[in-house]
Design a protein around this motif. Structure first.
Motif, PDB file in Angstrom:
ATOM      1  N   ILE A 144       2.197  11.077  -3.328  1.00 30.52           N
ATOM      2  CA  ILE A 144       1.408  11.011  -3.691  1.00 30.52           C
ATOM      3  C   ILE A 144       0.407  10.966  -4.320  1.00 30.52           C
ATOM      4  O   ILE A 144      -0.215  10.288  -5.724  1.00 30.52           O
ATOM      5  N   ARG A 145      -0.037  12.494  -5.048  1.00 24.12           N
ATOM      6  CA  ARG A 145      -0.935  12.988  -5.920  1.00 24.12           C
ATOM      7  C   ARG A 145       0.215  13.073  -7.398  1.00 24.12           C
ATOM      8  O   ARG A 145      -0.539  12.547  -8.803  1.00 24.12           O
ATOM      9  N   GLN A 189      -0.093   9.245  -7.998  1.00 21.82           N
ATOM     10  CA  GLN A 189      -1.244   8.734  -8.579  1.00 21.82           C
ATOM     11  C   GLN A 189      -1.705   9.327  -9.884  1.00 21.82           C
ATOM     12  O   GLN A 189      -2.653   9.070 -10.467  1.00 21.82           O
ATOM     13  N   HIS A 235      -0.311   6.747 -12.477  1.00 18.26           N
ATOM     14  CA  HIS A 235      -1.112   5.254 -12.543  1.00 18.26           C
ATOM     15  C   HIS A 235      -2.733   5.978 -13.291  1.00 18.26           C
ATOM     16  O   HIS A 235      -2.442   5.166 -14.286  1.00 18.26           O
ATOM     17  N   ARG A 236      -2.699   7.251 -13.348  1.00 18.28           N
ATOM     18  CA  ARG A 236      -3.709   7.212 -14.366  1.00 18.28           C
ATOM     19  C   ARG A 236      -3.390   7.246 -15.453  1.00 18.28           C
ATOM     20  O   ARG A 236      -4.133   6.986 -17.088  1.00 18.28           O
ATOM     21  N   GLN A 239       1.834   0.691 -12.609  1.00 13.71           N
ATOM     22  CA  GLN A 239       1.290   0.656 -12.627  1.00 13.71           C
ATOM     23  C   GLN A 239       1.154  -0.250 -11.136  1.00 13.71           C
ATOM     24  O   GLN A 239       1.449   0.959 -10.149  1.00 13.71           O
ATOM     25  N   CYS A 285       3.221   2.049  -8.605  1.00 16.29           N
ATOM     26  CA  CYS A 285       2.947   3.498  -7.870  1.00 16.29           C
ATOM     27  C   CYS A 285       1.699   2.669  -6.708  1.00 16.29           C
ATOM     28  O   CYS A 285       1.962   3.582  -6.382  1.00 16.29           O
ATOM     29  N   LEU A 286       1.442   1.977  -6.895  1.00 13.74           N
ATOM     30  CA  LEU A 286       0.208   1.729  -6.372  1.00 13.74           C
ATOM     31  C   LEU A 286       1.022   0.955  -5.070  1.00 13.74           C
ATOM     32  O   LEU A 286       0.468   1.389  -4.009  1.00 13.74           O
ATOM     33  N   ILE A 344       2.880   4.575  -3.660  1.00 10.70           N
ATOM     34  CA  ILE A 344       1.001   5.293  -2.701  1.00 10.70           C
ATOM     35  C   ILE A 344       0.992   4.462  -1.274  1.00 10.70           C
ATOM     36  O   ILE A 344       0.656   5.149  -0.271  1.00 10.70           O
ATOM     37  N   GLU A 399       1.400   6.442   2.528  1.00 11.26           N
ATOM     38  CA  GLU A 399       0.648   6.228   2.951  1.00 11.26           C
ATOM     39  C   GLU A 399       0.557   6.081   4.487  1.00 11.26           C
ATOM     40  O   GLU A 399       0.148   6.630   5.361  1.00 11.26           O
TER      41      GLU A 399
END
Length: 511
Positions: A364-365, A368, A371-372, A406, A409-410, A413, A417
């Motif tokens: 997840i890290r 994220q 994504h940034r 992106q 990635c979401l 994630i 989760e």
């Protein structure tokens, strides 16, 4: 040692082959192992038949002196139950460094049980990936884009927006269109149509092999050539260019239906246990049939000689469906266990999932951060566009690609989760299934009964009027626990029985 990745996404998430090999080599050095062979697969494990996996199995069978296998973690080794059985029959000591587990025939039953749970979870994981792929294909189909491999006459290309679409294959499409005209004339058969197509140059693009009559039949039945296609029972208007008119396609279907109407035959009955049981005497299938239009009986097909005219004598023995159902019900009743065992396994699942949880958090890290970075790229390019350093078309193309990344990635994630809780939920669901298997079996329709028995039992045979079956792992341990506890009685004695099964003998350094 064995390493595997099944997708580019896993490469990005840190499951790369070099990372796996480094971990395994460091572990081997620390344990004092000498690496005899390395095997690597970069492909999906949804189906059996991985090249390096098969080579590894053959090597271990050929060299009995090599009895240790190193694999990063459970889901790197196998993702389906057949691979699990294959590895289990090798009688090797398996080390999973990332999970801190060593498994052999001398391992405690609790360790074997938890390993079985992880294998079932790994199988469920790949099934979930398949479900996500199906969802993506459904979404693509609803947009009017054919979502899978193209038939002869079309080819897959990348469209202006960067997405895969289909376009006419100018080398083959004219022959395919003529094929419909030839058959619609009514003067030729499928074989004759295939010969005309072969003479016109219709061959497979990759192999160059001639297209047989069976492929011609598939082509003539395919609605895709009209500009429409069916997906999951829904008729969709495609965005691709048609090769033939809808009227021509319907005329061809009418002719094919008329010629083959008498050949279609469907079974009237769905027997619950057909194809599930083999005859112990000759190895042939035990199948169902209806007597006097109301009673269901099963018997051995009896053709161990492959229908050469000498059926086995066991073919004449029959058993009522009710008798088989009663025996299967009794078998599933052996899986009943109490709340204490369920609570223990819940706790064990929590403990075994610690490493998985850490990996999900790390993934997840990473996602994220990716994504940034993609967002920063889009913003920086937008400034360049305003300053005139890049043109608008290039910005639109690149920003669309980066936004797709992106979104990926979401999605990943969200999957990570949800993974921790789903692991627990699915593990408990397996246990609940075992505990309630008998009750579920009694209430289900024939098809569902067959699915339940296939999931829980294996090697079902019919022997002298009795059903003999083996519980699949980890259900065999649950059945063994319940049986020993029942023999020893209740109270502390029963608790001792569970301890013997799950914990094994404690060494002298343990209390």
């Amino acid at each position: 040692m064995y390493a595997r990745v099944s997708s580019k996404e896993q490469e990005k998430e840190g499951f790369s082959i070099p990372a796996q090999l480094k971990l395994l080599k460091d572990y081997a050095a620390a344990q004092g192992f000498k690496v005899a062979q390395e095997y690597i697969d970069v492909e999906t494990a949804k189906q059996t038949g991985r090249t390096s996996f098969d080579e590894m199995v053959a090597y271990l069978k050929a060299y009995p002196s090599v009895r240790v296998m190193l694999v990063e973690k459970t889901d790197r080794l196998y993702r389906n139950l057949k691979d699990w059985v294959t590895v289990d029959e090798l009688d090797v000591e398996m080390h999973f460094p990332k999970e801190g587990m060593v498994l052999s025939h001398e391992s405690r039953s609790s360790e074997k049980f938890m390993h079985g749970i992880k294998v079932l979870m790994a199988k469920n994981y790949i099934d979930n990936l398949s479900e996500e792929a199906r969802k993506g294909m459904q979404e693509k189909a609803e947009q009017g884009i054919w979502p899978t491999k193209t038939p002869l006459g079309y080819r897959n290309i990348i469209g202006p927006d960067g997405k895969k679409i289909i376009a006419i294959d100018t080398a083959v499409a004219p022959i395919v269109a003529k094929l419909f005209d030839w058959y619609a004339s009514g003067g030729i058969s499928l074989k004759e149509a295939a010969k005309k197509a072969q003479a016109a140059g219709l061959v497979y693009a990759q192999s160059g092999a001639k297209v047989p009559a069976s492929t011609v039949h598939t082509i003539l039945r395919n609605r895709l050539y009209t500009g429409q296609f069916e997906w999951n029972g829904k008729l969709i208007q495609g965005k691709h260019e048609p090769l033939i008119s809808i009227d021509l396609w319907e005329r061809v279907q009418g002719m094919m239906d008329g010629r083959h109407a008498k050949k279609f035959k469907r079974g009237k009955h769905d027997f619950a246990f057909s194809g599930l049981i083999a005859c112990h005497a000759c190895g042939c299938a035990v199948v169902g049939e209806i007597k006097k239009e109301r009673y269901v009986y099963y018997h051995c097909t009896g053709y161990a000689d492959k229908c050469q005219g000498n059926p086995a004598s066991c073919r004449r023995r029959y058993v009522r469906e009710g008798a088989l159902e009663a025996q299967f019900t009794e078998l599933l009743g052996r899986l009943k266990f109490d709340d204490e065992v369920l609570a223990w396994v819940r706790e064990a699942l929590h403990a075994s999932h610690a490493d998985e949880r850490r990996e999900h958090e790390e993934a997840i890290r990473r996602l994220q951060g990716e994504h940034r970075r993609l967002g920063d790229r889009i913003n920086a390019m937008y400034v360049d566009k305003l300053d005139g350093r890049v043109d608008g078309a290039f910005f639109d193309k690149m920003s669309a690609e980066w936004r797709d990344e992106q979104n990926r990635c979401l999605r990943e994630i969200e999957r990570h989760e949800a993974a921790e809780q789903s692991y627990m939920d699915e593990g408990v669901q397996i246990l609940e299934l075992a505990r309630n298997a008998q009750r579920l079996f009694e209430r289900q329709e024939p098809r569902q009964k067959r699915r339940l028995l296939n999931f829980v039992l294996s090697n079902c045979t019919w022997e002298d009027g009795e059903v003999v079956a083996t519980f699949r792992q980890p259900f065999d341990l649950l059945a063994e626990t319940a049986a020993i506890a029942a023999r020893r009685g209740t109270g502390n004695t029963a608790n001792s029985a569970k301890s013997d099964i799950w914990l094994g003998d404690l060494d002298s350094n343990q209390d």
